[in-house]
Design a protein around this motif. Structure first.
Motif, mmCIF file in Angstrom:
data_model
loop_
_atom_site.group_PDB
_atom_site.id
_atom_site.type_symbol
_atom_site.label_atom_id
_atom_site.label_comp_id
_atom_site.label_asym_id
_atom_site.label_seq_id
_atom_site.Cartn_x
_atom_site.Cartn_y
_atom_site.Cartn_z
ATOM 1 N N LYS A 105 -0.701 -11.896 -6.137
ATOM 2 C CA LYS A 105 -1.694 -12.811 -5.596
ATOM 3 C C LYS A 105 -1.595 -14.159 -6.311
ATOM 4 C CE LYS A 105 -6.652 -13.041 -4.552
ATOM 5 N NZ LYS A 105 -7.941 -12.310 -4.667
ATOM 6 N N VAL A 106 -1.495 -15.238 -5.496
ATOM 7 C CA VAL A 106 -1.355 -16.588 -6.045
ATOM 8 C C VAL A 106 -2.316 -17.505 -5.303
ATOM 9 C CG1 VAL A 106 0.194 -18.545 -6.410
ATOM 10 C CG2 VAL A 106 1.054 -16.204 -6.658
ATOM 11 N N ALA A 107 -3.200 -18.176 -6.040
ATOM 12 C CA ALA A 107 -4.137 -19.154 -5.476
ATOM 13 C C ALA A 107 -4.932 -18.577 -4.307
ATOM 14 C CB ALA A 107 -3.387 -20.411 -5.048
ATOM 15 N N GLN B 11 -8.218 -15.136 0.392
ATOM 16 C CA GLN B 11 -9.586 -14.923 -0.083
ATOM 17 C C GLN B 11 -10.028 -16.122 -0.927
ATOM 18 O OE1 GLN B 11 -8.749 -10.940 -1.856
ATOM 19 N NE2 GLN B 11 -10.470 -10.228 -0.596
ATOM 20 N N PRO B 12 -10.479 -17.189 -0.246
ATOM 21 C CA PRO B 12 -10.886 -18.381 -1.002
ATOM 22 C C PRO B 12 -12.153 -18.157 -1.826
ATOM 23 C CG PRO B 12 -11.450 -18.618 1.318
ATOM 24 C CD PRO B 12 -10.643 -17.358 1.198
ATOM 25 N N THR B 13 -13.020 -17.233 -1.367
ATOM 26 C CA THR B 13 -14.243 -16.900 -2.096
ATOM 27 C C THR B 13 -14.450 -15.392 -2.018
ATOM 28 O OG1 THR B 13 -15.744 -17.055 -0.205
ATOM 29 C CG2 THR B 13 -15.216 -19.120 -1.357
ATOM 30 N N ASP B 14 -15.468 -14.916 -2.722
ATOM 31 C CA ASP B 14 -15.773 -13.496 -2.690
ATOM 32 C C ASP B 14 -16.325 -13.049 -1.341
ATOM 33 O OD1 ASP B 14 -14.969 -13.277 -5.302
ATOM 34 O OD2 ASP B 14 -16.992 -13.483 -6.135
ATOM 35 N N VAL C 57 0.608 -11.620 -0.193
ATOM 36 C CA VAL C 57 1.630 -11.503 0.854
ATOM 37 C C VAL C 57 2.323 -10.150 0.750
ATOM 38 C CG1 VAL C 57 3.763 -12.455 1.800
ATOM 39 C CG2 VAL C 57 2.010 -13.991 0.884
ATOM 40 N N LYS C 58 2.558 -9.529 1.912
ATOM 41 C CA LYS C 58 3.397 -8.336 1.950
ATOM 42 C C LYS C 58 4.367 -8.436 3.123
ATOM 43 C CE LYS C 58 0.099 -5.352 4.477
ATOM 44 N NZ LYS C 58 -0.616 -4.047 4.423
ATOM 45 N N LEU C 59 5.559 -7.903 2.925
ATOM 46 C CA LEU C 59 6.628 -7.978 3.914
ATOM 47 C C LEU C 59 7.145 -6.580 4.221
ATOM 48 C CD1 LEU C 59 8.659 -10.928 2.353
ATOM 49 C CD2 LEU C 59 6.981 -11.082 4.198
ATOM 50 N N ASP C 60 7.457 -6.333 5.500
ATOM 51 C CA ASP C 60 8.050 -5.073 5.925
ATOM 52 C C ASP C 60 9.215 -5.368 6.861
ATOM 53 O OD1 ASP C 60 6.163 -2.646 5.120
ATOM 54 O OD2 ASP C 60 4.878 -4.330 5.656
ATOM 55 N N GLU D 88 -0.593 -7.127 -6.381
ATOM 56 C CA GLU D 88 0.302 -6.797 -7.470
ATOM 57 C C GLU D 88 1.715 -6.629 -6.939
ATOM 58 O OE1 GLU D 88 -1.186 -3.351 -9.368
ATOM 59 O OE2 GLU D 88 -3.006 -4.312 -10.121
ATOM 60 N N PHE D 89 2.696 -7.000 -7.766
ATOM 61 C CA PHE D 89 4.075 -6.901 -7.337
ATOM 62 C C PHE D 89 4.492 -5.431 -7.244
ATOM 63 C CE2 PHE D 89 8.632 -6.561 -8.202
ATOM 64 C CZ PHE D 89 9.129 -7.399 -7.219
ATOM 65 N N GLY D 90 5.162 -5.078 -6.147
ATOM 66 C CA GLY D 90 5.651 -3.720 -5.962
ATOM 67 C C GLY D 90 6.340 -3.588 -4.626
ATOM 68 N N GLY D 91 6.936 -2.422 -4.395
ATOM 69 C CA GLY D 91 7.615 -2.219 -3.117
ATOM 70 C C GLY D 91 8.426 -0.948 -3.114
ATOM 71 N N ARG D 92 9.160 -0.758 -2.020
ATOM 72 C CA ARG D 92 10.026 0.407 -1.875
ATOM 73 C C ARG D 92 11.136 0.086 -0.890
ATOM 74 N NH1 ARG D 92 9.178 2.205 3.086
ATOM 75 N NH2 ARG D 92 7.132 1.922 4.066
ATOM 76 N N VAL D 93 12.246 0.808 -1.006
ATOM 77 C CA VAL D 93 13.367 0.680 -0.081
ATOM 78 C C VAL D 93 13.866 2.075 0.242
ATOM 79 C CG1 VAL D 93 15.701 -0.190 0.271
ATOM 80 C CG2 VAL D 93 14.041 -1.578 -0.975
#
Length: 308
Positions: A26-28, A70-73, A32-35, A1-6
């Motif tokens: 999450k896409v396809a 996560q291509p599958t469960d 991704v998360k960035l720090d 889910e989209f979110g973050g902090r600064v």
């Protein structure tokens, strides 16, 4: 889910910090998360020598990116990469006191209070207590904002980077296969001139100290370090009835090299009875080709290389 902090902050001596964290949707099957982080502080003790860095300075930057697939469960793959750079200078070695036991030059052997721990001197000429060089400040009450004698100094640079990858394949409650991979590298170049006239070698200023042959001091601690490591682990993990088990193999490989030199970088001379400080050439000898940028051209005082 989209979110973050600064988060960010400022302080004295040009201090500033900032860091952020960002989560992307999450896409396809990919998440991704960035720090990131930034830390900076100007020198807290200034260097009188023009164009040279002061003491207790740092400028740090770092970034990390992580991806989950996560291509599958039943399959989860986590990959992360980080990179960082740290530019810094050492603390200043401030002279807090001088000759508190009155160990005058050459008299240590006759004064019990001046005997070094574990050493019974019977004949000591010269001695480690030298007269103070002109301009040297003795200050045990407050932190010095300006060094008494300027010395050559540039920032040390530490660079790190690496990645990790963790793959999990859940076949059943009885069996999950895992693969854990990691690689990391460190490159450090040290330029530490922390003491000037306060640290060995100590100088006794006499008429023998001339501009043609100045008496050397100001130990410049130079070093180059390079490190690389890789590891791979495979696991089988599961539960069979009342028994939990794990089986696996682990491989690790590391290569490190470290080289150091400690030349003097300053000289003092008596010119017409007046003390004069000059920079002196250092690192003029030839060294092996594997030496890095800091000690290149210096006489090597320490060298090591390790494989694991």
């Amino acid at each position: 889910e989209f979110g973050g902090r600064v988060e960010a902050g400022i302080g004295n001596y040009g201090g500033r910090t900032a860091d952020f964290h960002l989560d992307l949707p999450k896409v396809a099957g990919f998440s991704v998360k960035l720090d990131g982080v930034i830390q900076h502080q100007d020198a807290t003790t200034e260097n009188p020598l023009a164009g040279q860095a002061g003491w207790n300075y740092y400028n740090r930057k770092g970034l990390r990116a992580a991806v989950r697939w996560q291509p599958t469960d039943t399959i989860t793959n986590d990959f992360a990469y980080d990179v960082a750079k740290d530019e810094n200078t050492p603390f200043y070695s401030q002279l807090l006191n001088y000759n508190p036991n009155n160990c005058a030059n050459g008299t240590q052997a006759s004064q019990p209070a001046c005997t070094l721990p574990g050493t019974a001197y019977t004949n000591l000429t010269g001695g480690p207590v030298k007269p103070l060089l002109p301009g040297v400040v003795v200050n045990g009450d407050s932190r010095m904002k300006d060094a008494d004698i300027g010395v050559p100094q540039q920032v040390s640079v530490d660079k790190t980077h690496g990645f990790t990858n963790s793959l999990k394949w859940h076949l059943s409650d009885e069996l999950e296969l895992r693969s854990i991979t990691a690689w990391r590298g460190v490159d450090a170049t040290q330029w530490d001139n922390s003491g000037g006239a306060h640290r060995p070698p100590l100088v006794n200023l006499t008429t023998a100290c001339t501009l043609a042959a100045p008496c050397a001091f100001s130990r410049y601690s130079l070093a180059d370090l390079r490190q690389r490591q890789f590891s791979q682990e495979v696991q089988a993990v599961g539960t069979v009835g009342s028994i939990d088990y794990v089986a696996g193999l682990f491989y690790f490989n590391e290569h490190v090299s470290d080289d150091a030199a400690t030349p003097s970088s300053m000289g003092v001379a008596l010119v017409g009875g007046t003390p004069t400080y000059v920079t002196i050439p250092f690192c003029t000898a030839s060294t092996p080709a594997f030496v890095g940028s800091a000690v290149n051209g210096c006489s090597i005082d320490r060298a090591s290389e390790v494989w694991s």
